[in-house]
Design an enzyme around this catalytic site. Structure first.
Site, mmCIF file in Angstrom:
data_model
loop_
_atom_site.group_PDB
_atom_site.id
_atom_site.type_symbol
_atom_site.label_atom_id
_atom_site.label_comp_id
_atom_site.label_asym_id
_atom_site.label_seq_id
_atom_site.Cartn_x
_atom_site.Cartn_y
_atom_site.Cartn_z
ATOM 1 N N GLU A 60 23.805 181.214 65.716
ATOM 2 C CA GLU A 60 22.446 181.532 66.171
ATOM 3 C C GLU A 60 21.493 180.388 65.850
ATOM 4 O O GLU A 60 20.644 180.020 66.655
ATOM 5 C CB GLU A 60 21.968 182.845 65.531
ATOM 6 C CG GLU A 60 22.686 184.058 66.103
ATOM 7 C CD GLU A 60 22.484 185.329 65.286
ATOM 8 O OE1 GLU A 60 22.242 186.375 65.876
ATOM 9 O OE2 GLU A 60 22.563 185.263 64.040
ATOM 10 N N TYR A 61 21.662 179.820 64.658
ATOM 11 C CA TYR A 61 20.829 178.676 64.290
ATOM 12 C C TYR A 61 21.036 177.531 65.291
ATOM 13 O O TYR A 61 20.073 176.949 65.793
ATOM 14 C CB TYR A 61 21.178 178.217 62.868
ATOM 15 C CG TYR A 61 20.537 176.902 62.510
ATOM 16 C CD1 TYR A 61 19.228 176.843 62.058
ATOM 17 C CD2 TYR A 61 21.246 175.708 62.656
ATOM 18 C CE1 TYR A 61 18.626 175.631 61.765
ATOM 19 C CE2 TYR A 61 20.660 174.496 62.370
ATOM 20 C CZ TYR A 61 19.346 174.456 61.918
ATOM 21 O OH TYR A 61 18.769 173.258 61.639
ATOM 22 N N ASP A 62 22.294 177.235 65.579
ATOM 23 C CA ASP A 62 22.606 176.151 66.524
ATOM 24 C C ASP A 62 21.971 176.411 67.892
ATOM 25 O O ASP A 62 21.493 175.491 68.550
ATOM 26 C CB ASP A 62 24.119 176.012 66.710
ATOM 27 C CG ASP A 62 24.780 175.345 65.514
ATOM 28 O OD1 ASP A 62 24.043 174.745 64.705
ATOM 29 O OD2 ASP A 62 26.017 175.413 65.387
ATOM 30 N N SER A 107 25.936 162.039 64.307
ATOM 31 C CA SER A 107 26.509 163.389 64.346
ATOM 32 C C SER A 107 26.922 163.679 65.786
ATOM 33 O O SER A 107 26.859 162.810 66.644
ATOM 34 C CB SER A 107 25.515 164.410 63.809
ATOM 35 O OG SER A 107 24.295 164.265 64.473
ATOM 36 N N GLU A 141 40.710 166.989 69.077
ATOM 37 C CA GLU A 141 41.279 167.193 67.737
ATOM 38 C C GLU A 141 40.415 168.180 66.963
ATOM 39 O O GLU A 141 39.295 168.471 67.382
ATOM 40 C CB GLU A 141 41.354 165.848 67.009
ATOM 41 C CG GLU A 141 39.990 165.218 66.808
ATOM 42 C CD GLU A 141 40.000 163.690 66.709
ATOM 43 O OE1 GLU A 141 40.937 163.054 67.223
ATOM 44 O OE2 GLU A 141 39.043 163.161 66.137
ATOM 45 N N LYS A 143 37.822 169.947 64.465
ATOM 46 C CA LYS A 143 36.610 169.578 63.744
ATOM 47 C C LYS A 143 36.781 170.137 62.336
ATOM 48 O O LYS A 143 36.610 171.339 62.099
ATOM 49 C CB LYS A 143 35.378 170.166 64.428
ATOM 50 C CG LYS A 143 34.083 169.709 63.806
ATOM 51 C CD LYS A 143 32.906 170.090 64.681
ATOM 52 C CE LYS A 143 31.601 169.531 64.137
ATOM 53 N NZ LYS A 143 31.339 169.862 62.745
ATOM 54 N N ASP A 145 36.375 171.195 58.581
ATOM 55 C CA ASP A 145 35.210 171.697 57.871
ATOM 56 C C ASP A 145 35.320 171.359 56.390
ATOM 57 O O ASP A 145 35.697 172.185 55.568
ATOM 58 C CB ASP A 145 35.113 173.218 58.087
ATOM 59 C CG ASP A 145 33.747 173.750 57.734
ATOM 60 O OD1 ASP A 145 32.839 172.933 57.478
ATOM 61 O OD2 ASP A 145 33.589 174.981 57.721
ATOM 62 N N TYR A 254 39.791 160.363 61.310
ATOM 63 C CA TYR A 254 39.726 160.698 62.736
ATOM 64 C C TYR A 254 38.912 159.698 63.538
ATOM 65 O O TYR A 254 38.601 159.935 64.685
ATOM 66 C CB TYR A 254 39.177 162.100 62.939
ATOM 67 C CG TYR A 254 37.920 162.412 62.165
ATOM 68 C CD1 TYR A 254 36.720 161.757 62.448
ATOM 69 C CD2 TYR A 254 37.927 163.350 61.140
ATOM 70 C CE1 TYR A 254 35.577 162.023 61.741
ATOM 71 C CE2 TYR A 254 36.781 163.629 60.429
ATOM 72 C CZ TYR A 254 35.604 162.958 60.735
ATOM 73 O OH TYR A 254 34.465 163.233 60.022
ATOM 74 N N LYS A 331 36.670 163.800 72.576
ATOM 75 C CA LYS A 331 36.254 162.398 72.658
ATOM 76 C C LYS A 331 36.837 161.767 73.913
ATOM 77 O O LYS A 331 38.043 161.920 74.169
ATOM 78 C CB LYS A 331 36.763 161.624 71.433
ATOM 79 C CG LYS A 331 36.228 162.156 70.117
ATOM 80 C CD LYS A 331 36.922 161.528 68.917
ATOM 81 C CE LYS A 331 36.354 162.122 67.619
ATOM 82 N NZ LYS A 331 37.059 161.665 66.422
ATOM 83 N N LYS A 355 32.136 174.178 69.317
ATOM 84 C CA LYS A 355 32.028 175.008 68.114
ATOM 85 C C LYS A 355 32.677 176.381 68.352
ATOM 86 O O LYS A 355 32.423 177.019 69.372
ATOM 87 C CB LYS A 355 30.556 175.198 67.731
ATOM 88 C CG LYS A 355 29.876 173.889 67.328
ATOM 89 C CD LYS A 355 30.175 173.484 65.897
ATOM 90 C CE LYS A 355 29.371 174.196 64.893
ATOM 91 N NZ LYS A 355 28.172 173.720 64.368
ATOM 92 N N CYS A 449 34.241 217.391 49.131
ATOM 93 C CA CYS A 449 35.175 216.745 50.051
ATOM 94 C C CYS A 449 34.753 217.027 51.492
ATOM 95 O O CYS A 449 34.534 218.191 51.848
ATOM 96 C CB CYS A 449 36.589 217.265 49.812
ATOM 97 S SG CYS A 449 37.764 216.687 51.054
ATOM 98 N N CYS A 452 37.914 219.431 52.920
ATOM 99 C CA CYS A 452 38.241 220.757 52.381
ATOM 100 C C CYS A 452 37.098 221.351 51.567
ATOM 101 O O CYS A 452 37.212 222.462 51.064
ATOM 102 C CB CYS A 452 39.518 220.706 51.556
ATOM 103 S SG CYS A 452 39.288 219.926 49.950
ATOM 104 N N CYS A 467 38.832 213.920 45.651
ATOM 105 C CA CYS A 467 39.013 215.322 45.960
ATOM 106 C C CYS A 467 40.301 215.713 45.244
ATOM 107 O O CYS A 467 41.343 215.121 45.467
ATOM 108 C CB CYS A 467 39.169 215.488 47.471
ATOM 109 S SG CYS A 467 39.952 217.038 47.948
ATOM 110 N N CYS A 472 44.529 219.629 50.158
ATOM 111 C CA CYS A 472 43.529 219.145 51.114
ATOM 112 C C CYS A 472 44.252 218.555 52.325
ATOM 113 O O CYS A 472 45.116 217.686 52.186
ATOM 114 C CB CYS A 472 42.645 218.093 50.445
ATOM 115 S SG CYS A 472 41.546 217.250 51.587
#
Ligand code: IVH
Length: 714
Positions: A60-62, A107, A141, A143, A145, A254, A331, A355, A449, A452, A467, A472
Site C-alpha cells: 500500500e505504501y508503494d 534503486s 532473477e 529480488k 531481501d 547480481y 533487467k 514486487k 461451552c 454443550c 469444557c 460433549c
C-alpha cells in the site's frame, strides 16, 4: 508527533487515495492530490522508519508512493524539495568510515503485474525509438531481501566492502564482509582484462538457518531476531567481525557496477549481456542466482510476456525458496541496450523490480468464534473482513487463547494488522490502537461451552479454558478426527471431512464406531463407490495392527504425547494393564511426570473409557505390545552407555536431530541443560553460553563434533 485524531484522518485518507483517487486532469486537482499524497506518505514513513510500526502494508505504501511519482511526473512544477520522492534513503551511522561508491547505486522502479511490466517494456522502446513489436530480451532473477553490499576488487584482491548507504556514500564494512565465506577474497578479474571492479550484491541468511539460529538464541536466553533480513543487516553493521561470522550470512552478487582495465578505460568491452556477466562472476567464484531453464532462479526471457510468466511462477513458489525474496528483478539483457537506455536520477531505465503481493495487510476484526478441541480446550477464532495476503484471501485466524486476546488488547471492530510469513499460517500482529473511534467492544470470553453449555474451567497453570464434559459432542467429533490422523492411528485416506460426514449420518458417535463401519453403505455414498470403500476398509484393517504406542496416543488423553506414549508402551504387555496402575507404579518410570500420571489414571477410572477400549479390542484393534513398542536394547558396552550428552552450537556434518539419534544409539541420553549431571558437551560452531558454563563447571567432558563421531563410530 501525530495525535490520535490526526492519525485516523491520515489513515482514512490513504485508504481513500488507494481506493478511488482518479488520475488528476488539471493542475489544480493535481496540486491538491499531491499535497494529500505527500502528507500520508510522510506519515507512513514516520510509522515505518521512526516507530518501526507500520499501519499499512509495504504494498500500500508503494502504491501511494507511485501515485505521487506519477502526479509529479505529469506536473513537474508540483515537485517540492521536501517531497518524499526527493529524499535519498540512507542507513548511515557515525560508527563506520564513509566511502564513495565507484558509481552511484541506484534503486529500482517497481511493478506489480503483467500490465506494469508491459508498460515498462513499452517505455524502453519508446525512449530508444525502437519498433513497438520488437521483442527485447530480459534476464530475470530474484529480488533478494537482505542487506545491499558493494564489493571492490583491485588487482584481483578484495580491497573494500561497503553498505549501500544513501546510494552515493556507504559505510565501510570490509572486515565484516571478509568473514563471509561466499565472498572470495581473491578473484581473477585480470584474466578478463579487469584491473578494478565494483560488484553489487545482497547479504542474506537462509530461512532454515535463521530458524535454527533463533532456536539456539531462545535456548541461550538471547533476544530473538525479527526476521532474516534484520539478522543479516545487523550482522553486517556490527563492530565485531566474529559476530558477523556467527550469523551465517551468505552474499549473492547480481550486478557488475564498474569495471576498468589497467589504464582506467572501461573493461566492459568483452561483455555482451547481463546474463553472461553473471555467469562470469559465477566462474570467478561468486555466489550468483543459478540459471536453469526449468525451476532455476535466473532466466533469460525472450520477451516481456515470458518475463511476466516467470515472475508469476516465482510469486507462487516464493515460500519454497531457501531465501526470503520480495520480488523479481527484470533487467534488459543486452549491455549495449542498457548503455543506450541509461538512467534517471533514481533508477536505471533498463531494469525494474516486480514486487510480490504483500505479506502484511490491515483489515477489520468482525467477530470471534469459540471452537471446542478434542480435550475440550476452547480456541477463539477471529473472523475478519476478507483481505488479500500473499496470494490468498484470509478471513479467519486463530487467536489461540484468552491471554493472547488480552495481551494484545484486541477488541471487536478493531482494525488489525495481519501477517502471513513463510509457510506460517496467518496471524494477527496487533490492533491499530490509533485508529479506534470508541465504537470497539471488548471480546467477551464465554463462561459456558458453546456446544454443550457446561461450565468452562481454567486450570491455574494452563492457558486454555476447557469444557470438562467428556460427552460433549464437539469433543467427541474432534477426538475421532484426531484418532484417524497422521500423528495417531494414521488411517490413510480418512480425514476430517469423511469423519464429519459419517458423524452427520449418525454412523460415528465415538472412536470405537470407526472399527464397525458398514462398508457396503459407504460404497453407496455419493463420491465413494466400491473402490474407495475397499481402500478405507484396508486402511482401517491395517491400523488395527498398529503398535500400542499409537493407540495410546490416539486416545486424546491430555498431555499424553507421542514420546510419553512410547515410554508407557515399552512398560506394558497390554493396554489394559494400565487400568491396574497406581501413582506409585507410574513413579517408577523415568520421564513420566505427575501430570501425565494423573491424566492416565483418571482416564482409566472412567467406566465409559474402559468400556470404549473393550469394544475396540473386541473389534480387532491390537492391544498387545509389539516389537515396535519394545525399547531398543543398548548393550552395556556401547560407547556412551549410561552417559548424558548435550549438543550446542551449529554442527557441520549432521543436523541436531541426527546427532542426538546417534548419541542415543550409542547408549547416551540427551539432556537439555548444562549441570552437574552432564557427562558430555559436544560443541559445534559458535557455541555460546553453554560452553562457557561447562568450562566453569569443570566436570563436563567437552568434545568437538569430530571427536564425538570418532567416539561413537570408532
Ligand atoms: S539490481 C542498477 N538485482 O533491490 C541495478 N537489485 O531497489 C540496481 N536487490 O536495495 C539493482 N536483489 O540491493 C538488483 N537481483 C537484484 C536484486 C537487487 C535485490 C535490491 C538492491 C536494492 C534494491 C533495488
Amino acid at each position: 508527533m501525530y495525535g490520535k485524531e490526526e492519525q485516523r484522518r491520515l489513515f482514512d485518507l490513504s485508504k481513500r487515495l488507494l481506493l478511488q483517487a482518479p488520475d488528476p486532469v488539471n493542475a489544480l486537482d493535481a496540486s491538491a492530490m499531491a499535497a494529500e499524497l505527500r502528507e500520508t506518505i510522510i506519515y507512513h514513513e514516520w510509522r515505518y522508519y521512526t516507530l518501526n510500526d507500520p499501519v499499512v502494508s509495504d504494498f500500500e505504501y508503494d502504491m501511494l508512493y507511485k501515485k505521487l511519482q506519477a502526479v509529479e511526473a505529469r506536473f513537474p512544477d508540483l515537485v517540492t524539495p521536501e517531497s518524499p520522492t526527493q529524499r535519498v534513503s540512507s542507513d548511515l551511522t557515525e560508527e563506520f568510515a564513509l566511502v564513495e561508491h565507484l558509481t552511484p547505486m541506484l534503486s529500482l522502479d517497481n511493478s506489480y503485474d503483467a500490465a506494469d511490466l508491459a508498460s515498462f517494456d513499452e517505455r524502453i522502446k519508446n525512449y530508444l525509438g525502437l519498433p513497438a513489436d520488437l521483442d527485447i530480451e530480459y534476464c530475470v532473477e530474484p529480488k533478494f531481501d537482505g542487506g545491499t553490499i558493494a564489493l571492490v576488487y583491485e588487482n584481483d584482491q578484495i580491497t573494500r566492502a561497503a553498505t549501500r548507504g544513501n546510494g552515493a556514500l556507504g559505510d565501510e564494512i570490509t572486515p565484516n564482509i571478509r568473514t563471509l565465506r561466499s565472498v572470495p577474497l581473491r578473484a581473477e578479474f585480470s584474466k578478463f582484462g579487469i584491473a578494478k571492479a565494483e560488484l553489487r550484491g545482497e547479504a542474506i541468511i537462509r530461512k532454515d538457518v535463521f530458524v535454527k539460529m533463533n532456536e539456539q538464541r531462545a535456548a541461550d536466553d538471547l533476544p530473538l531476531f525479527a526476521n532474516p533480513r534484520n539478522a543479516a543487516t545487523g550482522g553486517l553493521r556490527t563492530k565485531d567481525p566474529s559476530e558477523t561470522s556467527s550469523r551465517r550470512i551468505e552474499a549473492f552478487v547480481y550486478q557488475l557496477g564498474y569495471a576498468v582495465d589497467a589504464n582506467g578505460n572501461s573493461a566492459f568491452g568483452l561483455l555482451k549481456s547481463h546474463d553472461g556477466t553473471i555467469d562470469l562472476l559465477g566462474n570467478l567464484g561468486f555466489k550468483i542466482p543459478q540459471k536453469s531453464t526449468d525451476g532455476g532462479e535466473r532466466r533469460v526471457c525472450r520477451n516481456i510476456a515470458e518475463v511476466a510468466a516467470f515472475c508469476n511462477e516465482w510469486q507462487a513458489k516464493r515460500e519454497q525458496y531457501a531465501y526470503e525474496i520480495d520480488g523479481m528483478v527484470v533487467k534488459a539483457n543486452s549491455l549495449e541496450l542498457q548503455q543506450r537506455a541509461g538512467s534517471t536520477a533514481h533508477h536505471p531505465r533498463w531494469a525494474i523490480a516486480f514486487k510480490f503481493k504483500a505479506k502484511q495487510a490491515t483489515t477489520k476484526l468482525l467477530h470471534v468464534e469459540f471452537q471446542v478441541g478434542k480435550i475440550g480446550s476452547i480456541t477463539p477464532v477471529a473472523k475478519l473482513e476478507p483481505v488479500a495476503l500473499a496470494g490468498v484471501t484470509v478471513s479467519s485466524v486463530s487467536l489461540h487463547n484468552e491471554d493472547f486476546i488480552r495481551n494484545k488488547d484486541l477488541r471487536l471492530g478493531d482494525t488489525v494488522l495481519v501477517e502471513r510469513a513463510g509457510d506460517v499460517i496467518p496471524y494477527i500482529v496487533k490492533p491499530m490502537e490509533e485508529l479506534r473511534d470508541g465504537s470497539e467492544r471488548e471480546i467477551a470470553f464465554p463462561t459456558n461451552c458453546p456446544v454443550c453449555q457446561s461450565l468452562l474451567v481454567r486450570a491455574e497453570d494452563e492457558a486454555a479454558w476447557r469444557c470438562e464434559n467428556p460427552d460433549c459432542e464437539a469433543q467427541l467429533l474432534q477426538r475421532m478426527i484426531y484418532h484417524v490422523s497422521k500423528h495417531a492411528m494414521d488411517i490413510d485416506g480418512f480425514g476430517e471431512s469423511q469423519i464429519e460426514r459419517f458423524y452427520r449420518l449418525g454412523w460415528l458417535r465415538n472412536i470405537a464406531d470407526i472399527y464397525r463401519l458398514d462398508y457396503e453403505a459407504i460404497a453407496k455414498l455419493e463420491g465413494f463407490g466400491e473402490k474407495s470403500a475397499t481402500n478405507l476398509r484396508k486402511a482401517i484393517g491395517k491400523a488395527k495392527q498398529n503398535p500400542i504406542h499409537r493407540l495410546l496416543h490416539s486416545l486424546s488423553i491430555h498431555h499424553l504425547g507421542i514420546k510419553a506414549s512410547k515410554i508407557l508402551a515399552a512398560e506394558i504387555e497390554n493396554v489394559m494393564d494400565l487400568q491396574g496402575w497406581d501413582g506409585e507404579r507410574f513413579r517408577q518410570i523415568k520421564d513420566i511426570g505427575p501430570v501425565v500420571t494423573a491424566n492416565v489414571i483418571r482416564f482409566f477410572q472412567h467406566e465409559k473409557n474402559v468400556g470404549l477400549l473393550r469394544e475396540m479390542e473386541s473389534l480387532g484393534v491390537n492391544f498387545t505390545q509389539t516389537e515396535d513398542d519394545r525399547p531398543k536394547a543398548v548393550s552395556a558396552d556401547a560407547p556412551l552407555a549410561g552417559k548424558t550428552i548435550l549438543f550446542t552450537g551449529t554442527l557441520a556434518k549432521m543436523g541436531r536431530k541426527e546427532a542426538q539419534a546417534k548419541a542415543e544409539a550409542a547408549g547416551a541420553k540427551n539432556i537439555s541443560a548444562v549441570s552437574g549431571n552432564l557427562d558430555y558437551l559436544i560443541v559445534g560452531e559458535d557455541a555460546g553460553s553453554k560452553l562457557k558454563k561447562a568450562k566453569e563447571l569443570g566436570t563436563v567432558t567437552i568434545l568437538t563434533e569430530d571427536e564425538f563421531l570418532t567416539l561413537v563410530d570408532g
